[in-house]
Write an enzyme that holds these catalytic residues in place. Structure first.
Site, mmCIF file in Angstrom:
data_model
loop_
_atom_site.group_PDB
_atom_site.id
_atom_site.type_symbol
_atom_site.label_atom_id
_atom_site.label_comp_id
_atom_site.label_asym_id
_atom_site.label_seq_id
_atom_site.Cartn_x
_atom_site.Cartn_y
_atom_site.Cartn_z
ATOM 1 N N HIS A 264 0.768 -1.270 -0.116
ATOM 2 C CA HIS A 264 -0.082 0.125 -0.128
ATOM 3 C C HIS A 264 0.969 1.345 -0.027
ATOM 4 C CE1 HIS A 264 -3.428 2.635 0.588
ATOM 5 N NE2 HIS A 264 -2.781 3.104 1.699
ATOM 6 N N CYS A 265 2.154 1.211 0.263
ATOM 7 C CA CYS A 265 2.870 2.520 0.666
ATOM 8 C C CYS A 265 3.737 2.787 -0.510
ATOM 9 C CB CYS A 265 4.017 2.129 1.827
ATOM 10 S SG CYS A 265 2.745 1.926 3.356
ATOM 11 N N ILE A 266 4.617 1.886 -0.889
ATOM 12 C CA ILE A 266 5.662 2.595 -1.969
ATOM 13 C C ILE A 266 5.132 2.755 -3.382
ATOM 14 C CG2 ILE A 266 7.993 1.738 -2.952
ATOM 15 C CD1 ILE A 266 7.842 2.005 0.207
ATOM 16 N N ASP A 269 2.486 6.269 -1.982
ATOM 17 C CA ASP A 269 2.952 7.427 -1.113
ATOM 18 C C ASP A 269 3.609 8.627 -1.871
ATOM 19 O OD1 ASP A 269 1.810 5.983 0.551
ATOM 20 O OD2 ASP A 269 3.472 5.670 2.013
#
Length: 427
Positions: A264-266, A269
């Protein structure tokens, strides 16, 4: 209700990869925990003591429920909570811009039940200014004053699902407050179950910390993915290069290439910051370039598969291809933004018959943007031999790599698991 020593009841909104470990940590610290979600199946499963996450066993959920935890979709119960922690997704829109629909929907549901004496913390990754610009108006419209009768903080999640070396409590926690009093309240809450809490000057600073952490990874993964392509062209083993470089005791951190980036992040974001930076007239060229390199990796893998089949006088169209691993990283059931799915789609679009094998997914999960009506294939010598190409996309520990190497007629390796096998195609 809140006691003189701090909150006694906590509400967690969003019972997923962040919310569930947080609930367990809070419960273990002596807090009563109420979990809020809109997924009826997840609510029922949790209340029955069943874990929806493979890296958290049923026993942990059973103990949580036995200790008084409840999962509910009744947001009026937020009034019972001294602390409210938001852990909902913050995806991108189709235009690659921030999509805060889950955050605003959560605040819409919570707003009628906010009361004096509460602390509200946002843990979802977002752009600097979200807490002040999106959450704060809800608080003030409720007639509450942050720092006086209400506390508002931002504390970015740092969960790493499946990592055996770190837990919620052992990972240092960043906290930024809307006011100094808010910050102190946030530090007191998280200090009850986090070993090391790190204060920063504002919620905006805390929001930027999270983006920097993940952009740092995105940029370095983009660099090493590009190094992989260059090394392959030069006939070099990029994994040998990395392992040798990391013997330097300073100034180098090892990152490893793969079929793309996931989680979900890299993949998401960096775009939250590039979007916000435009408001300040800044073009984040370096960050966007890393994103472009990483986004191009699934196609690089597909091109390597096509080239490998061509050398065997076979076309992609009509070939049988087995994808090993569909999760975004090793030994978890997390499918968020998995590059494996993109590789599978592009192989399928090229005319290949694509199957998969993953020990964490017996059937291919329902996803918002991707659809496969498939069941996981058992990896056996006969099964491997029946495919024209086998592509290792996620290097789960459960795979028998010796058997795979021996029986796959054409093996494409995106993870460096078969470094010393001469007949394996690196991608």
């Amino acid at each position: 209700m809140q006691s003189e020593s701090g909150p006694t009841t906590a509400g967690i909104i969003g019972l997923g990869y962040v919310g569930i470990p947080l609930a367990i940590s809070m419960h273990d610290a002596g807090l009563k925990v109420i979990g809020f979600d809109v997924d009826q199946d997840r609510i029922a499963s949790l209340n029955q003591g069943k874990s929806p996450l493979t890296h958290i066993g049923d026993a942990a959920i059973t103990a949580l429920v036995g200790g008084g935890f409840e999962a509910t979709d009744d947001f009026s119960r937020a009034a019972e909570c001294d602390a409210l922690v938001i852990c909902v997704p913050t995806p991108l829109s189709k235009m690659q811009e921030p999509d805060l629909q889950f955050v605003t929907a959560t605040m819409d549901a919570l707003a009628p039940h906010l009361r004096a004496g509460q602390l509200l913390s946002l843990e979802s990754t977002t752009w600097p200014g979200t807490t002040d610009e999106v959450l704060l108006p809800y608080v003030t419209r409720a007639g509450l004053v942050p720092g006086k009768d209400f506390h508002l903080v931002y504390s970015p999640e740092r969960e790493d699902p499946g990592n055996p070396d770190f837990s919620t409590g052992s990972i240092p926690k960043i906290v930024g407050g809307t006011t100094p009093a808010c910050l102190n309240a946030g530090l007191a809450l998280y200090g009850r179950f986090i070993d090391h809490v790190v204060p920063v000057s504002s919620t905006r600073a805390a929001e930027m910390v999270k983006l920097l952490e993940n952009i740092h990874r995105s940029v370095n993964i983009g660099l090493v993915n590009e190094m992989k392509i260059i090394s392959e062209r030069m006939g070099l083993d990029v994994f040998e290069i990395i392992d040798a470089a990391k013997t330097k005791p300073f100034g180098f951190t090892a990152y490893y290439p793969g079929p793309g980036i996931g989680g979900h992040c890299i993949p998401i974001d960096p775009f939250y910051l590039t979007w916000k930076a435009r408001e300040f007239g800044v073009h984040t060229r370096f960050i966007e370039l890393a994103g472009e390199v990483n986004a191009a990796m699934p196609q690089y893998v597909v091109d390597r598969v096509v080239a490998a089949l061509n050398r065997q006088r076979k076309a992609l169209n009509g070939s049988r291809v087995l994808a090993l691993g569909i999760a975004y990283k090793r030994d978890v059931d997390d499918m968020r933004e998995s590059p494996s799915v993109t590789v599978m789609e592009r192989l399928r679009d090229g005319g290949a018959h694509v199957d998969y094998s993953d020990p964490y997914w017996k059937t291919f999960p329902k996803m918002r943007q991707h659809r496969f009506d498939l069941a996981s294939v058992a990896v056996t010598p006969d099964t491997l031999a029946s495919y024209d190409a086998v592509v290792l996309l996620t290097d789960h520990s459960a795979f028998d790599y010796e058997m795979i190497q021996e029986h796959a007629p054409l093996l494409i390796d995106t993870r460096g698991k078969f470094r010393h096998a001469a007949h394996v195609i690196r991608a």
